[in-house]
Design a protein around this motif. Structure first.
Motif, PDB file in Angstrom:
ATOM      1  N   LYS A  28       0.878  -1.144   0.192  1.00  0.00           N
ATOM      2  CA  LYS A  28       0.000  -0.224  -0.077  1.00  0.00           C
ATOM      3  C   LYS A  28       0.819   1.303   0.007  1.00  0.00           C
ATOM      4  N   GLN A  29       1.961   1.258   0.753  1.00  0.00           N
ATOM      5  CA  GLN A  29       2.776   2.594   0.950  1.00  0.00           C
ATOM      6  C   GLN A  29       3.658   2.712  -0.459  1.00  0.00           C
ATOM      7  N   ILE A  30       3.842   1.523  -1.083  1.00  0.00           N
ATOM      8  CA  ILE A  30       4.616   1.618  -2.267  1.00  0.00           C
ATOM      9  C   ILE A  30       3.375   2.041  -3.420  1.00  0.00           C
ATOM     10  N   SER A  31       2.452   1.618  -3.550  1.00  0.00           N
ATOM     11  CA  SER A  31       1.386   2.250  -4.318  1.00  0.00           C
ATOM     12  C   SER A  31       1.248   3.631  -4.243  1.00  0.00           C
ATOM     13  N   GLU A  32       1.067   4.119  -2.965  1.00  0.00           N
ATOM     14  CA  GLU A  32       0.909   5.457  -2.808  1.00  0.00           C
ATOM     15  C   GLU A  32       2.123   6.516  -3.067  1.00  0.00           C
ATOM     16  N   LYS A  33       3.103   5.959  -2.913  1.00  0.00           N
ATOM     17  CA  LYS A  33       4.783   6.390  -3.140  1.00  0.00           C
ATOM     18  C   LYS A  33       4.869   6.784  -4.670  1.00  0.00           C
ATOM     19  N   VAL A  34       4.456   5.686  -5.505  1.00  0.00           N
ATOM     20  CA  VAL A  34       4.670   5.735  -7.113  1.00  0.00           C
ATOM     21  C   VAL A  34       3.747   5.892  -7.839  1.00  0.00           C
ATOM     22  N   GLY A  35       2.358   5.815  -7.225  1.00  0.00           N
ATOM     23  CA  GLY A  35       1.173   6.208  -8.307  1.00  0.00           C
ATOM     24  C   GLY A  35       0.773   5.092  -8.950  1.00  0.00           C
ATOM     25  N   LEU A  36       1.138   3.682  -8.446  1.00  0.00           N
ATOM     26  CA  LEU A  36       0.584   2.561  -9.176  1.00  0.00           C
ATOM     27  C   LEU A  36      -0.141   1.670  -8.286  1.00  0.00           C
ATOM     28  N   ARG A  43       2.988  -6.864 -11.709  1.00  0.00           N
ATOM     29  CA  ARG A  43       3.501  -7.108 -13.160  1.00  0.00           C
ATOM     30  C   ARG A  43       4.824  -6.436 -13.461  1.00  0.00           C
ATOM     31  N   LEU A  44       5.038  -5.360 -12.855  1.00  0.00           N
ATOM     32  CA  LEU A  44       6.366  -4.901 -13.190  1.00  0.00           C
ATOM     33  C   LEU A  44       7.482  -5.888 -12.452  1.00  0.00           C
ATOM     34  N   VAL A  45       7.266  -6.085 -11.264  1.00  0.00           N
ATOM     35  CA  VAL A  45       8.055  -7.168 -10.608  1.00  0.00           C
ATOM     36  C   VAL A  45       8.513  -8.357 -11.275  1.00  0.00           C
ATOM     37  N   LEU A  46       7.313  -8.921 -11.855  1.00  0.00           N
ATOM     38  CA  LEU A  46       7.450 -10.070 -12.661  1.00  0.00           C
ATOM     39  C   LEU A  46       8.020  -9.969 -13.851  1.00  0.00           C
ATOM     40  N   ALA A  47       7.928  -8.778 -14.552  1.00  0.00           N
ATOM     41  CA  ALA A  47       8.466  -8.146 -15.488  1.00  0.00           C
ATOM     42  C   ALA A  47      10.251  -7.912 -15.391  1.00  0.00           C
ATOM     43  N   GLY A  48      10.671  -7.837 -14.081  1.00  0.00           N
ATOM     44  CA  GLY A  48      11.998  -7.452 -13.761  1.00  0.00           C
ATOM     45  C   GLY A  48      12.064  -6.145 -13.999  1.00  0.00           C
ATOM     46  N   GLU A  49      10.766  -5.154 -13.965  1.00  0.00           N
ATOM     47  CA  GLU A  49      11.211  -3.896 -14.061  1.00  0.00           C
ATOM     48  C   GLU A  49      10.907  -2.986 -12.772  1.00  0.00           C
ATOM     49  N   PHE A  50      10.578  -3.635 -11.874  1.00  0.00           N
ATOM     50  CA  PHE A  50      10.708  -2.998 -10.292  1.00  0.00           C
ATOM     51  C   PHE A  50      11.223  -3.967  -9.577  1.00  0.00           C
ATOM     52  N   PRO A  51      11.713  -3.146  -8.638  1.00  0.00           N
ATOM     53  CA  PRO A  51      12.671  -3.972  -7.477  1.00  0.00           C
ATOM     54  C   PRO A  51      11.721  -5.113  -6.856  1.00  0.00           C
ATOM     55  N   LYS A  52      12.271  -6.111  -6.584  1.00  0.00           N
ATOM     56  CA  LYS A  52      11.652  -7.445  -5.960  1.00  0.00           C
ATOM     57  C   LYS A  52      11.346  -6.985  -4.434  1.00  0.00           C
ATOM     58  N   PRO A  53      10.356  -7.673  -3.982  1.00  0.00           N
ATOM     59  CA  PRO A  53      10.019  -7.503  -2.640  1.00  0.00           C
ATOM     60  C   PRO A  53      10.841  -8.435  -1.684  1.00  0.00           C
ATOM     61  N   ILE A  54      10.784  -8.130  -0.401  1.00  0.00           N
ATOM     62  CA  ILE A  54      11.683  -9.071   0.615  1.00  0.00           C
ATOM     63  C   ILE A  54      10.488  -9.710   1.243  1.00  0.00           C
ATOM     64  N   LYS A  55      10.730 -11.016   1.636  1.00  0.00           N
ATOM     65  CA  LYS A  55       9.841 -11.779   2.206  1.00  0.00           C
ATOM     66  C   LYS A  55       9.950 -11.260   3.769  1.00  0.00           C
ATOM     67  N   ILE A  56       8.887 -10.907   4.428  1.00  0.00           N
ATOM     68  CA  ILE A  56       8.922 -10.541   5.767  1.00  0.00           C
ATOM     69  C   ILE A  56       8.435 -11.611   6.716  1.00  0.00           C
ATOM     70  N   SER A  57       7.341 -12.256   6.202  1.00  0.00           N
ATOM     71  CA  SER A  57       6.817 -13.529   7.040  1.00  0.00           C
ATOM     72  C   SER A  57       5.883 -13.960   6.056  1.00  0.00           C
ATOM     73  N   VAL A  58       4.978 -15.180   6.434  1.00  0.00           N
ATOM     74  CA  VAL A  58       4.137 -15.820   5.583  1.00  0.00           C
ATOM     75  C   VAL A  58       3.126 -14.866   5.078  1.00  0.00           C
ATOM     76  N   GLY A  59       3.008 -14.369   3.781  1.00  0.00           N
ATOM     77  CA  GLY A  59       2.047 -13.736   3.222  1.00  0.00           C
ATOM     78  C   GLY A  59       2.282 -12.273   3.215  1.00  0.00           C
ATOM     79  N   ARG A  60       3.336 -11.981   3.815  1.00  0.00           N
ATOM     80  CA  ARG A  60       3.747 -10.449   3.929  1.00  0.00           C
ATOM     81  C   ARG A  60       5.059 -10.270   3.142  1.00  0.00           C
ATOM     82  N   ASN A  61       5.003  -9.193   2.339  1.00  0.00           N
ATOM     83  CA  ASN A  61       6.483  -8.608   1.771  1.00  0.00           C
ATOM     84  C   ASN A  61       6.474  -7.329   2.137  1.00  0.00           C
ATOM     85  N   GLY A  62       7.628  -6.608   1.760  1.00  0.00           N
ATOM     86  CA  GLY A  62       8.148  -5.366   1.742  1.00  0.00           C
ATOM     87  C   GLY A  62       9.258  -4.973   0.934  1.00  0.00           C
ATOM     88  N   TRP A  63       9.268  -3.739   0.630  1.00  0.00           N
ATOM     89  CA  TRP A  63      10.170  -3.380  -0.187  1.00  0.00           C
ATOM     90  C   TRP A  63      11.205  -2.385   0.433  1.00  0.00           C
TER      91      TRP A  63
END
Length: 82
Positions: A28-36, A43-63
């Motif tokens: 949510k914070q990333i969406s607000e920060k970059v306007g996407l 989709r951008l992450v899967l295409a290798g066009e955006f930084p990959k998230p870091i696994k924080i816990s089960v079902g939770r990622n962060g950048w």
């Protein structure tokens, strides 16, 4: 002798930069920060066009905020502002 204002501001700037390098942001914070939307970011992450998230816990990622800020700066630097 107390530090002068310039030295104090320099130290504050360094601490803020180090904090930004290690701060994790949610989808949510990333969406607000970059306007996407989250789906656009995914989709951008899967295409290798955006930084990959870091696994924080089960079902939770962060950048890392620094990675996202670098992505934005790269986007700005490579854009044609015609």
């Amino acid at each position: 002798m107390p530090p002068n204002l310039s030295e104090t501001l320099h130290v504050i700037s360094i601490v803020a930069m180090e904090f930004r390098m290690h701060r994790l942001l949610s989808s949510k914070q990333i969406s607000e920060k970059v306007g996407l939307s989250s789906s656009q970011i995914r989709r951008l992450v899967l295409a290798g066009e955006f930084p990959k998230p870091i696994k924080i816990s089960v079902g939770r990622n962060g950048w890392l905020e620094k990675d996202v800020d670098d992505w934005v700066l790269n986007l700005i630097g490579g854009s044609d502002n015609d």
